[in-house]
Motif scaffolding. Structure first.
Motif, PDB file in Angstrom:
ATOM      1  N   LYS A 346       0.828  -1.222   0.000  1.00  0.00           N
ATOM      2  CA  LYS A 346       0.000   0.000   0.000  1.00  0.00           C
ATOM      3  C   LYS A 346       0.857   1.265   0.000  1.00  0.00           C
ATOM      4  O   LYS A 346       0.489   2.274  -0.591  1.00  0.00           O
ATOM      5  CB  LYS A 346      -0.913   0.017   1.232  1.00  0.00           C
ATOM      6  N   SER A 347       2.030   1.196   0.668  1.00  0.00           N
ATOM      7  CA  SER A 347       2.800   2.441   0.792  1.00  0.00           C
ATOM      8  C   SER A 347       3.860   2.602  -0.295  1.00  0.00           C
ATOM      9  O   SER A 347       4.183   3.729  -0.672  1.00  0.00           O
ATOM     10  CB  SER A 347       3.441   2.529   2.180  1.00  0.00           C
ATOM     11  N   GLY A 348       4.428   1.498  -0.806  1.00  0.00           N
ATOM     12  CA  GLY A 348       5.497   1.613  -1.805  1.00  0.00           C
ATOM     13  C   GLY A 348       5.155   0.845  -3.071  1.00  0.00           C
ATOM     14  O   GLY A 348       3.997   0.464  -3.291  1.00  0.00           O
ATOM     15  N   THR A 349       6.180   0.617  -3.899  1.00  0.00           N
ATOM     16  CA  THR A 349       5.973  -0.116  -5.148  1.00  0.00           C
ATOM     17  C   THR A 349       6.655  -1.469  -5.052  1.00  0.00           C
ATOM     18  O   THR A 349       7.875  -1.535  -4.865  1.00  0.00           O
ATOM     19  CB  THR A 349       6.609   0.669  -6.326  1.00  0.00           C
ATOM     20  N   LEU A 350       5.875  -2.522  -5.186  1.00  0.00           N
ATOM     21  CA  LEU A 350       6.448  -3.868  -5.122  1.00  0.00           C
ATOM     22  C   LEU A 350       7.222  -4.139  -6.417  1.00  0.00           C
ATOM     23  O   LEU A 350       6.671  -4.042  -7.512  1.00  0.00           O
ATOM     24  CB  LEU A 350       5.318  -4.897  -4.958  1.00  0.00           C
ATOM     25  N   ALA A 351       8.516  -4.502  -6.267  1.00  0.00           N
ATOM     26  CA  ALA A 351       9.335  -4.735  -7.465  1.00  0.00           C
ATOM     27  C   ALA A 351       9.775  -6.184  -7.592  1.00  0.00           C
ATOM     28  O   ALA A 351      10.270  -6.594  -8.650  1.00  0.00           O
ATOM     29  CB  ALA A 351      10.570  -3.829  -7.440  1.00  0.00           C
ATOM     30  N   GLU A 376       9.627   7.436   3.692  1.00  0.00           N
ATOM     31  CA  GLU A 376      10.478   7.242   4.871  1.00  0.00           C
ATOM     32  C   GLU A 376       9.642   7.076   6.138  1.00  0.00           C
ATOM     33  O   GLU A 376      10.126   6.550   7.134  1.00  0.00           O
ATOM     34  CB  GLU A 376      11.442   8.429   5.029  1.00  0.00           C
ATOM     35  N   THR A 377       8.412   7.545   6.089  1.00  0.00           N
ATOM     36  CA  THR A 377       7.553   7.481   7.277  1.00  0.00           C
ATOM     37  C   THR A 377       6.739   6.186   7.343  1.00  0.00           C
ATOM     38  O   THR A 377       6.072   5.922   8.341  1.00  0.00           O
ATOM     39  CB  THR A 377       6.555   8.657   7.251  1.00  0.00           C
ATOM     40  N   ALA A 378       6.785   5.361   6.310  1.00  0.00           N
ATOM     41  CA  ALA A 378       5.947   4.152   6.283  1.00  0.00           C
ATOM     42  C   ALA A 378       6.398   3.177   7.375  1.00  0.00           C
ATOM     43  O   ALA A 378       7.586   3.126   7.730  1.00  0.00           O
ATOM     44  CB  ALA A 378       6.049   3.478   4.916  1.00  0.00           C
ATOM     45  N   ARG A 379       5.446   2.383   7.878  1.00  0.00           N
ATOM     46  CA  ARG A 379       5.783   1.421   8.940  1.00  0.00           C
ATOM     47  C   ARG A 379       6.871   0.458   8.486  1.00  0.00           C
ATOM     48  O   ARG A 379       7.779   0.113   9.241  1.00  0.00           O
ATOM     49  CB  ARG A 379       4.524   0.619   9.302  1.00  0.00           C
ATOM     50  N   ILE A 380       6.800   0.039   7.242  1.00  0.00           N
ATOM     51  CA  ILE A 380       7.761  -0.950   6.744  1.00  0.00           C
ATOM     52  C   ILE A 380       9.172  -0.361   6.602  1.00  0.00           C
ATOM     53  O   ILE A 380      10.164  -1.084   6.586  1.00  0.00           O
ATOM     54  CB  ILE A 380       7.257  -1.575   5.407  1.00  0.00           C
ATOM     55  N   THR A 381       9.250   0.958   6.525  1.00  0.00           N
ATOM     56  CA  THR A 381      10.575   1.599   6.494  1.00  0.00           C
ATOM     57  C   THR A 381      11.104   1.802   7.913  1.00  0.00           C
ATOM     58  O   THR A 381      12.306   1.832   8.139  1.00  0.00           O
ATOM     59  CB  THR A 381      10.509   2.985   5.807  1.00  0.00           C
ATOM     60  N   PRO A 388      12.907 -11.671   4.455  1.00  0.00           N
ATOM     61  CA  PRO A 388      13.685 -11.369   3.251  1.00  0.00           C
ATOM     62  C   PRO A 388      13.046 -10.224   2.459  1.00  0.00           C
ATOM     63  O   PRO A 388      12.605 -10.392   1.323  1.00  0.00           O
ATOM     64  CB  PRO A 388      13.628 -12.692   2.481  1.00  0.00           C
ATOM     65  N   VAL A 389      12.964  -9.088   3.112  1.00  0.00           N
ATOM     66  CA  VAL A 389      12.224  -7.941   2.564  1.00  0.00           C
ATOM     67  C   VAL A 389      13.126  -6.711   2.638  1.00  0.00           C
ATOM     68  O   VAL A 389      13.615  -6.377   3.721  1.00  0.00           O
ATOM     69  CB  VAL A 389      10.942  -7.680   3.394  1.00  0.00           C
ATOM     70  N   VAL A 390      13.328  -6.059   1.510  1.00  0.00           N
ATOM     71  CA  VAL A 390      14.216  -4.895   1.515  1.00  0.00           C
ATOM     72  C   VAL A 390      13.533  -3.699   0.865  1.00  0.00           C
ATOM     73  O   VAL A 390      12.775  -3.841  -0.095  1.00  0.00           O
ATOM     74  CB  VAL A 390      15.562  -5.246   0.816  1.00  0.00           C
ATOM     75  N   ILE A 391      13.817  -2.536   1.457  1.00  0.00           N
ATOM     76  CA  ILE A 391      13.351  -1.268   0.886  1.00  0.00           C
ATOM     77  C   ILE A 391      14.524  -0.677   0.118  1.00  0.00           C
ATOM     78  O   ILE A 391      15.589  -0.484   0.699  1.00  0.00           O
ATOM     79  CB  ILE A 391      13.023  -0.261   2.025  1.00  0.00           C
ATOM     80  N   ILE A 392      14.352  -0.403  -1.166  1.00  0.00           N
ATOM     81  CA  ILE A 392      15.411   0.313  -1.897  1.00  0.00           C
ATOM     82  C   ILE A 392      14.866   1.689  -2.270  1.00  0.00           C
ATOM     83  O   ILE A 392      13.895   1.799  -3.028  1.00  0.00           O
ATOM     84  CB  ILE A 392      15.866  -0.448  -3.166  1.00  0.00           C
ATOM     85  N   ASN A 393      15.475   2.717  -1.698  1.00  0.00           N
ATOM     86  CA  ASN A 393      15.106   4.098  -2.003  1.00  0.00           C
ATOM     87  C   ASN A 393      16.310   4.829  -2.588  1.00  0.00           C
ATOM     88  O   ASN A 393      17.419   4.291  -2.562  1.00  0.00           O
ATOM     89  CB  ASN A 393      14.603   4.813  -0.742  1.00  0.00           C
ATOM     90  N   THR A 394      16.091   6.014  -3.079  1.00  0.00           N
ATOM     91  CA  THR A 394      17.194   6.730  -3.730  1.00  0.00           C
ATOM     92  C   THR A 394      17.513   8.029  -2.983  1.00  0.00           C
ATOM     93  O   THR A 394      16.725   8.514  -2.168  1.00  0.00           O
ATOM     94  CB  THR A 394      16.839   7.088  -5.186  1.00  0.00           C
ATOM     95  N   PHE A 395      18.709   8.588  -3.326  1.00  0.00           N
ATOM     96  CA  PHE A 395      19.107   9.905  -2.792  1.00  0.00           C
ATOM     97  C   PHE A 395      19.919  10.608  -3.865  1.00  0.00           C
ATOM     98  O   PHE A 395      20.434   9.964  -4.796  1.00  0.00           O
ATOM     99  CB  PHE A 395      19.902   9.750  -1.495  1.00  0.00           C
ATOM    100  N   GLU A 396      20.049  11.943  -3.677  1.00  0.00           N
ATOM    101  CA  GLU A 396      20.872  12.691  -4.636  1.00  0.00           C
ATOM    102  C   GLU A 396      22.165  13.182  -4.019  1.00  0.00           C
ATOM    103  O   GLU A 396      23.208  13.182  -4.653  1.00  0.00           O
ATOM    104  CB  GLU A 396      20.062  13.839  -5.227  1.00  0.00           C
TER     105      GLU A 396
END
Ligand code: NAD
Length: 484
Positions: A346-351, A376-381, A388-396
């Protein structure tokens, strides 16, 4: 349900292998097949108190003999653990699902007992003549009865890394194994007898947090308690200790470890290591890098390579030598992880992944799962998923990467991948974490370094010398030397 396997786990209290005094047991199931693995004694209040009483009675003589005499038993136990490594791996596989092909805990456990057997010479105080008229000195002395409460994800690794330093420093021990993985500890209880430890010196009980864990936390005769497990339980133990005898408490707790991957990093190595970190033990590792932040310019390549590698880990029965990805430890863990995955959708994109496969496999297997663009505020973050669950986010920018990495209540392990040495050290300095890997990540650690968490990831440090210090009181003595 299949018949119980012929394993008869018992507790070690005062040198005897015993059932629970009230005959109560709990059942451990193989998480890959749902077969019954064993019926295990559930320590009652009486059993827990008896173990503490035995440890208290054994303390005077155990602490009085020399370190070299105590070491004989630790050495013997190290050798016995090595001899029984395959059986210990099998017992963990059929209780908490770790593949035997990746099981290294018998190795780390025997290494710990061997190391501390040689380390008694480090139990030293200091002396000085800096105060005129006085000789001053410190003595390092054991606490007495020490309680050790361990989790299920690396059972005999924690058994050894806590019990070995506690015993060599002259303390006596009551260790409670985890209700999810009590079998390897119960086997070690048998080996403790073979190693010739005097009765009462090293007691091993099995059972749930209630009653035995709680009783140890409140017990007036327990003077120090070392705990590894969830932050939630760590807080409860700390409360009990504060309410009773203010026993010394060492806490190794949860994590939500970030890995920062900059555009100048060796991409192939960064992918391989971050994937291994979150895939090891099916993500059930406190320091697993469950949040990966990748610089935007290289994110597409990183994500594609990561997904390919993560999806490729061979899932199957943990007793099969080819298996690299086992089930979650039990149904509770499985459902917890699936709940987080549903929130993540619900909060991110499943890849990648996103499913449990219990319906088809009858094991608590979860597919390697990747989420992108999760707030960044989501419970899963924010919360520890332990799967075996990973959040991949980006930064500049570097500043953005550091801010995101530190935006957590945890601080166990963090890592940074870059070829720029200045940036590597700047970022390492800025990360709010007890451990930082540069161009490497968890589960890699240095043997002689302290391990422990910033913030809610814990209190205190463990590791070769650090763990010995945890189990030694310091006494200051002053002696007048001026003439009468
Ligand atoms: P848990 O807190 O549920 O249980 C750990 C132990 O505490 C078990 O033996 C359990 O029976 C006992 N316990 C439960 N309630 C208790 C109570 N009220 N009083 C006393 N004891 C009680 O943790 P777990 O699920 O077994 O382990 C997973 C957790 O451990 C994760 O959060 C993980 O991050 C953490 N962990 C931390 C480290 C580290 O070194 N920092 C290492 C491994 C695991």
């Amino acid at each position: 349900m299949a018949e119980a396997a012929p394993i008869r786990p018992r507790m070690l209290i005062n040198g005897e292998l015993v059932e629970a005094s009230d005959g109560k047991t709990f059942t451990v199931y193989n998480p890959a097949t749902q077969e019954i693995s064993a019926h295990v004694p559930e320590a009652s209040a009486d059993d827990t108190n008896a173990a503490v009483a035995a440890a208290k009675a054994a303390f005077p003589s155990w602490s009085a003999i020399g370190g070299s005499q105590r070491a004989v038993h630790l050495k013997k136990l190290a050798a016995l653990i090595r001899e029984n490594k395959d059986e210990l791996a099998r017992l963990d596989a059929i209780s908490m699902g770790m593949p035997v092909s990746t099981h290294h805990y018998a190795h780390t456990a025997s290494t710990n007992f061997d190391h501390y057997a040689e380390a008694w010479g480090n139990i030293q105080g200091q002396a000085s003549v800096n105060t005129p008229g006085l000789v001053t000195m410190t003595l390092r002395q054991p606490y007495g009865v020490v309680a050790l409460i361990i989790p299920w994800n690396a059972p005999i690794h924690f058994l050894a890394s806590k019990a070995a330093p506690a015993l060599i420093t002259g303390n006596t021990v009551v260790l409670k194994s985890s209700e999810k993985a009590p079998l390897s500890s119960a086997r070690i209880a048998e080996l403790v007898i073979e190693a010739g430890f005097p009765p009462g010196v090293f007691n091993i009980i099995s059972g749930h947090g209630l009653p035995s864990g709680q009783i140890l936390s409140r017990h007036m005769d327990v003077r120090a308690l070392s705990f590894t497990g969830s932050s939630r339980t760590g807080k409860l133990i700390q409360e009990e200790a504060a309410r009773t005898n203010l026993k010394k408490v060492i806490l190794e707790l949860g994590g939500k470890s970030p890995a920062l991957v900059f555009e100048d990093a060796n991409l192939e190595k960064a992918v391989a290591q971050t994937q291994f970190s979150i895939q090891t033990n099916s993500g059930q590792v406190c320091m697993a890098n469950s949040r990966i932040y990748v610089q935007k310019s290289i994110a597409p390549q990183f994500i594609e390579a990561f997904k390919t590698k993560f999806a490729g880990a061979r899932a199957g029965n943990p007793l099969d030598a080819e298996t690299k990805h086992g089930p979650q430890a039990d149904e509770v863990q499985y459902r917890n992880v699936l709940n987080y995955i549903e929130e993540g959708k619900k909060s991110g994109t499943l890849a990648l992944g996103g499913q449990g496969t219990f319906e088809s496999t009858k094991g608590f297997f979860i597919q390697p799962t990747v989420f992108l663009d999760t707030p960044e505020t989501a419970r899963i973050t924010k919360e520890e998923v332990f799967g075996p669950v990973v959040i991949i986010n980006t930064f500049e920018t570097e500043a953005e990467a550091i801010a995101k990495a530190n935006d957590t209540e945890f601080g166990l392990y963090a890592s940074v991948f870059t070829r720029d040495v200045g940036r590597a050290m700047r970022v390492a300095k800025a990360l709010e974490s007890g451990y930082v890997g540069i161009n490497c990540t968890s589960p890699l650690t240095g043997l002689d370094l302290p391990f422990g968490g910033y913030k809610s990831s814990g209190q205190g440090r463990e590791g070769w010398l650090y763990s010995m210090n945890n189990f030694l009181e310091t006494k200051s003595i002053i002696m007048r030397i001026d003439e009468d």
